[in-house]
Write an enzyme that holds these catalytic residues in place. Sequence first.
Site, PDB file in Angstrom:
ATOM      1  N   PRO A   4       0.818  -1.210   0.000  1.00 47.42           N
ATOM      2  CA  PRO A   4       0.000   0.000   0.000  1.00 47.42           C
ATOM      3  C   PRO A   4       0.855   1.266   0.000  1.00 47.42           C
ATOM      4  O   PRO A   4       2.051   1.181   0.268  1.00 47.42           O
ATOM      5  CB  PRO A   4      -0.817  -0.104   1.287  1.00 47.42           C
ATOM      6  CG  PRO A   4      -0.163  -1.139   2.107  1.00 47.42           C
ATOM      7  CD  PRO A   4       0.643  -1.996   1.222  1.00 47.42           C
ATOM      8  N   PRO A   5       0.268   2.413  -0.296  1.00 43.14           N
ATOM      9  CA  PRO A   5       1.049   3.648  -0.363  1.00 43.14           C
ATOM     10  C   PRO A   5       1.617   4.018   1.007  1.00 43.14           C
ATOM     11  O   PRO A   5       1.022   3.701   2.026  1.00 43.14           O
ATOM     12  CB  PRO A   5       0.027   4.708  -0.779  1.00 43.14           C
ATOM     13  CG  PRO A   5      -1.180   3.979  -1.214  1.00 43.14           C
ATOM     14  CD  PRO A   5      -1.155   2.643  -0.598  1.00 43.14           C
ATOM     15  N   GLY A   6       2.775   4.659   0.968  1.00 46.26           N
ATOM     16  CA  GLY A   6       3.342   5.202   2.191  1.00 46.26           C
ATOM     17  C   GLY A   6       4.013   4.195   3.099  1.00 46.26           C
ATOM     18  O   GLY A   6       4.294   4.487   4.243  1.00 46.26           O
ATOM     19  N   VAL A   7       4.298   2.990   2.601  1.00 47.96           N
ATOM     20  CA  VAL A   7       4.961   2.020   3.463  1.00 47.96           C
ATOM     21  C   VAL A   7       6.470   1.982   3.225  1.00 47.96           C
ATOM     22  O   VAL A   7       7.170   1.161   3.785  1.00 47.96           O
ATOM     23  CB  VAL A   7       4.394   0.598   3.302  1.00 47.96           C
ATOM     24  CG1 VAL A   7       2.982   0.545   3.834  1.00 47.96           C
ATOM     25  CG2 VAL A   7       4.452   0.152   1.867  1.00 47.96           C
ATOM     26  N   GLY A   8       6.951   2.873   2.373  1.00 49.94           N
ATOM     27  CA  GLY A   8       8.398   2.988   2.226  1.00 49.94           C
ATOM     28  C   GLY A   8       8.987   2.342   0.988  1.00 49.94           C
ATOM     29  O   GLY A   8      10.189   2.106   0.924  1.00 49.94           O
ATOM     30  N   LYS A   9       8.177   2.103  -0.021  1.00 46.85           N
ATOM     31  CA  LYS A   9       8.712   1.476  -1.229  1.00 46.85           C
ATOM     32  C   LYS A   9       9.704   2.397  -1.927  1.00 46.85           C
ATOM     33  O   LYS A   9      10.820   1.999  -2.259  1.00 46.85           O
ATOM     34  CB  LYS A   9       7.561   1.120  -2.180  1.00 46.85           C
ATOM     35  CG  LYS A   9       6.565   0.153  -1.569  1.00 46.85           C
ATOM     36  CD  LYS A   9       5.488  -0.266  -2.538  1.00 46.85           C
ATOM     37  CE  LYS A   9       4.585   0.857  -2.991  1.00 46.85           C
ATOM     38  NZ  LYS A   9       3.771   1.455  -1.925  1.00 46.85           N
ATOM     39  N   THR A  10       9.266   3.639  -2.126  1.00 43.15           N
ATOM     40  CA  THR A  10      10.150   4.592  -2.791  1.00 43.15           C
ATOM     41  C   THR A  10      11.413   4.811  -1.970  1.00 43.15           C
ATOM     42  O   THR A  10      12.525   4.836  -2.497  1.00 43.15           O
ATOM     43  CB  THR A  10       9.435   5.944  -2.952  1.00 43.15           C
ATOM     44  OG1 THR A  10       8.175   5.708  -3.516  1.00 43.15           O
ATOM     45  CG2 THR A  10      10.242   6.880  -3.813  1.00 43.15           C
ATOM     46  N   SER A  43     -15.160 -12.420  -0.070  1.00 42.51           N
ATOM     47  CA  SER A  43     -14.842 -12.410   1.350  1.00 42.51           C
ATOM     48  C   SER A  43     -15.855 -11.659   2.198  1.00 42.51           C
ATOM     49  O   SER A  43     -15.794 -11.694   3.415  1.00 42.51           O
ATOM     50  CB  SER A  43     -13.444 -11.851   1.576  1.00 42.51           C
ATOM     51  OG  SER A  43     -13.446 -10.459   1.402  1.00 42.51           O
ATOM     52  N   LYS A  78      -6.332  -6.657   6.544  1.00 43.31           N
ATOM     53  CA  LYS A  78      -7.707  -6.524   7.028  1.00 43.31           C
ATOM     54  C   LYS A  78      -7.735  -6.302   8.531  1.00 43.31           C
ATOM     55  O   LYS A  78      -8.468  -5.430   9.027  1.00 43.31           O
ATOM     56  CB  LYS A  78      -8.499  -7.779   6.666  1.00 43.31           C
ATOM     57  CG  LYS A  78      -8.854  -7.839   5.191  1.00 43.31           C
ATOM     58  CD  LYS A  78      -9.579  -9.115   4.858  1.00 43.31           C
ATOM     59  CE  LYS A  78     -10.014  -9.100   3.402  1.00 43.31           C
ATOM     60  NZ  LYS A  78     -10.588 -10.381   2.991  1.00 43.31           N
TER      61      LYS A  78
HETATM   62  P1  ADP Z   1       5.664   4.431  -0.959  1.00 41.73           P
HETATM   63  O1  ADP Z   1       6.686   4.587  -2.014  1.00 41.73           O
HETATM   64  O2  ADP Z   1       5.540   3.020  -0.492  1.00 41.73           O
HETATM   65  O3  ADP Z   1       4.342   5.020  -1.277  1.00 41.73           O
HETATM   66  P2  ADP Z   1       7.353   6.205   0.514  1.00 41.73           P
HETATM   67  O4  ADP Z   1       8.622   5.504   0.307  1.00 41.73           O
HETATM   68  O5  ADP Z   1       7.077   7.421  -0.278  1.00 41.73           O
HETATM   69  O6  ADP Z   1       6.163   5.195   0.356  1.00 41.73           O
HETATM   70  O7  ADP Z   1       7.196   6.531   2.068  1.00 41.73           O
HETATM   71  C1  ADP Z   1       6.554   7.660   2.565  1.00 41.73           C
HETATM   72  C2  ADP Z   1       7.358   8.251   3.671  1.00 41.73           C
HETATM   73  O8  ADP Z   1       7.400   7.379   4.781  1.00 41.73           O
HETATM   74  C3  ADP Z   1       8.779   8.494   3.290  1.00 41.73           C
HETATM   75  O9  ADP Z   1       9.209   9.702   3.849  1.00 41.73           O
HETATM   76  C4  ADP Z   1       9.520   7.341   3.941  1.00 41.73           C
HETATM   77  O10 ADP Z   1      10.836   7.687   4.247  1.00 41.73           O
HETATM   78  C5  ADP Z   1       8.721   7.083   5.160  1.00 41.73           C
HETATM   79  N1  ADP Z   1       8.775   5.697   5.585  1.00 41.73           N
HETATM   80  C6  ADP Z   1       7.991   4.704   5.153  1.00 41.73           C
HETATM   81  N2  ADP Z   1       8.329   3.543   5.755  1.00 41.73           N
HETATM   82  C7  ADP Z   1       9.338   3.810   6.587  1.00 41.73           C
HETATM   83  C8  ADP Z   1      10.117   3.026   7.487  1.00 41.73           C
HETATM   84  N3  ADP Z   1       9.888   1.722   7.659  1.00 41.73           N
HETATM   85  N4  ADP Z   1      11.076   3.631   8.179  1.00 41.73           N
HETATM   86  C9  ADP Z   1      11.298   4.940   8.021  1.00 41.73           C
HETATM   87  N5  ADP Z   1      10.613   5.733   7.207  1.00 41.73           N
HETATM   88  C10 ADP Z   1       9.631   5.184   6.480  1.00 41.73           C
END
Ligand code: ADP
Length: 805
Positions: free
Chosen positions: A361-367, A683, A726
Amino acid sequence: MANRTAKTEQTLPLLPLRGMLVFPHMLIHLEVGREKSIRAVEQAMETAERLLVVSAQKDVKIDEPGADDINEIGCLVEVKQLIQLPGGTVRILVEGLVRARIIRFTEREDYMAVEYRPIEVAEDITPRVAALMRTIVQQFESYVKFGKRLPAESVINVVNIEEPGKLADVIAGQLVLKVEEKYLQSVLEAFPLLLRLESLAEILGRELEVLDLERRINNRVRKQMEKTQKEYYLREQMKAISKELGEGDDKLSEIEEFRQKVKELELPPDAAEKANREISRLEKMPPAVAEAVVVRNYLEWLLDLPWNKETEDLLDVVRAEQILHEDHYGLEKVKERILEYLATRQLTRKLKGPIVCLVGPPGVGKTSLAKSVARALDRKFVRVSLGGMRDEAEIRGHRRTYVGALPGRIIQGLRQAGTKNPVFLLDEIDKLTADFRGDPASALLEALDPEQNHSFSDHFIEVPFDLSKVLFITTANNAGRIPWPLLDRMELISLSGYTEEEKVEIAVRHLMPKLLSDHGLDPANLDVSGNAIRHIIREYTREAGVRNLERELARICRKTAREVVGGRDKTVRVSVSNLQTFLGVPRYRYGVAEHEHQVGVAMAMAATEVGGDVMPIEVTVMKGKGQLLLTGQLGEVMKESAQAGFSYIRSRTQMLGIEEDFHEKYDIHVHVPEAALPKEGPSAGVTMATAIISALSGRPVRSNVAMTGEITLRGRVLPIGGVKEKVLAAHRAGIDIVLLPAENRKDAEEDLPVTIRKRLEIIYVDHLDQVLEAALVQGGDFMANHLLAAMDLPAGEQVTSRVPQ
Ligand code: ADP
């Protein structure tokens, strides 16, 4: 004249000639300067006939020629005129009378004299002579015409001459000035007419050939000159125009710059050739035409690409591990997988292999993971979002013939990176769509495939570019939507959402320090309490990742920055009590999503691309004929699973405390609100069945319970996917009790963090009876009341009963 020439072996003064000849019938001025020659002329002038013998020196350089230096054959001339010139020289006008053969030199003190014999030849005109005469006249005409050294009248003077000898002599005499002497001397010495004509014809022929050559050379030179002159002229004009238009900078210097760049870049041969061709094209164009702009733009792109620039890889797994830990909290399994991947590369030193796809999901640190990989390898990083891309040209570029054409995103990314081996993040690869403009996925496939990406072709750039050194990393929210040929080449690494604790840790350890430095704040300036962060997570965000959390914290930082700059308060403290002054009223209610138990509403859990969510399912009972109405844009599978629940209920009315013939009296309307959620899987089966039973029986559903599971016709509950997402979503929504299919117990125990399992009550069920027992409010006979009420209500209105919690 005949009597003068008839005399034989007369002695006469000799005038040696230098660099010229005198022929019979010829009138010519001679300049006389040498002492002895002047004497000879004076001697001649003293006689009544004024006769002289003239003959050429064999060597013009000799000043005092002796008998051996003079040609034997010369000409008898009459001095017609004598002019004294300043400086002691004289100019005489002489007329050639007849050829003269020098018999003997008679030595005089102050001039040379010779005994001579005139040479007369009979003028017999044979056909051959006549033909030759005609040829010679024609040749002479051409000579005058092309040579342009003799006046046009010269031709008129000769065409009427009928005596062949005279003709030859007159023509030869006119050639004197130009033609080399020794050839003419041969004409002078050729007494037989035929011979004389022939040798003259030969001379003229040669001379014409030379003239022709000269003319051709001249033409070429002139053309060349004209061309250079023209180009020079045009260039100067162009410069002037550019200056007038304010394009001050010299076009030539731009061309030079391009050329220089091609040299410096050491492009691959085909790219260099292409560049040079385009530079030459540009050079020939006026600077302001549209086409020139296109070519210039193209060259700028071409020469800006990192054809040879590359960073050295730092293949150190220990360091990479450190960096991944430094940048990210948790994510242990993911980091492990990434490190394994890097280690394999380090060992094999090969770039070929599957492409990592980070799914979550978005915001989990993929980028940010991909960025860390770049940092660990010491490579440049570029990111291109593929979301919504539907045109192949976005990947592969537009052909240059299109107005405003650009290269595709891959090439754009490389230019941005400035090296040919960056870490290249292709974001949201699951959001590619194909339509009539071509399939971007297939273009992407070519870019990603190690077998063919060493010569990736972009429509704009036209020459192949080597992508084999690029480290591609892709991301997706939903692996199921990745086009399968791409999926085939990828190694999926899943990231799931964070728990509240994890989010707090991430906020404290990573987000806050980063945000503080981004906003130019000192850690001493801002203190956000742990509790405040927890509140932000609960009441201001509802997400799997930490993107919104980061956004809210950034808002706090901005407000703090203002206060710190204003000097009002050097340390800003944010706690639960003053949180609202920073972020406004809470956006979500934490705790029970709906505070009251309701009839006909049950909470389902759905795994979504953004990490999972809870959704209420509403059921209304209306008077009718037993129709099951399903609304809310449900997918086929979901509809079928509602049908299955419905059938199960019909078969168990008694046990469920529902009127047996309910299906003949009522219509049942199932509605799933919240348009943003996918309603596709099976589900929600148990949830729909629960809501229907609640509506029919009038027993309210507990508001703090959420459930998931597929239902069979016999009421069995089957396992589902996305357990972790979930349950985390249910927890976020403030649910206390979660009902999961028994067969999902293993997933839950493996994937769910202990903290979550401690906070939530998880009940594992394998039959709908168990679901009803846990979800429906126990006791009370709601049925009778409910049905009575329902029948009095206008059709379509929802029936709810409120029971205190
Ligand atoms: P995604 O690409 O999955 O949508 P991002 O990489 O843009 O998410 O992450 C959003 C923000 O949250 C970034 O600033 C990122 O550094 C931070 N972040 C997400 N997961 C972590 C983590 N496990 N530890 C530290 N920072 C995190």
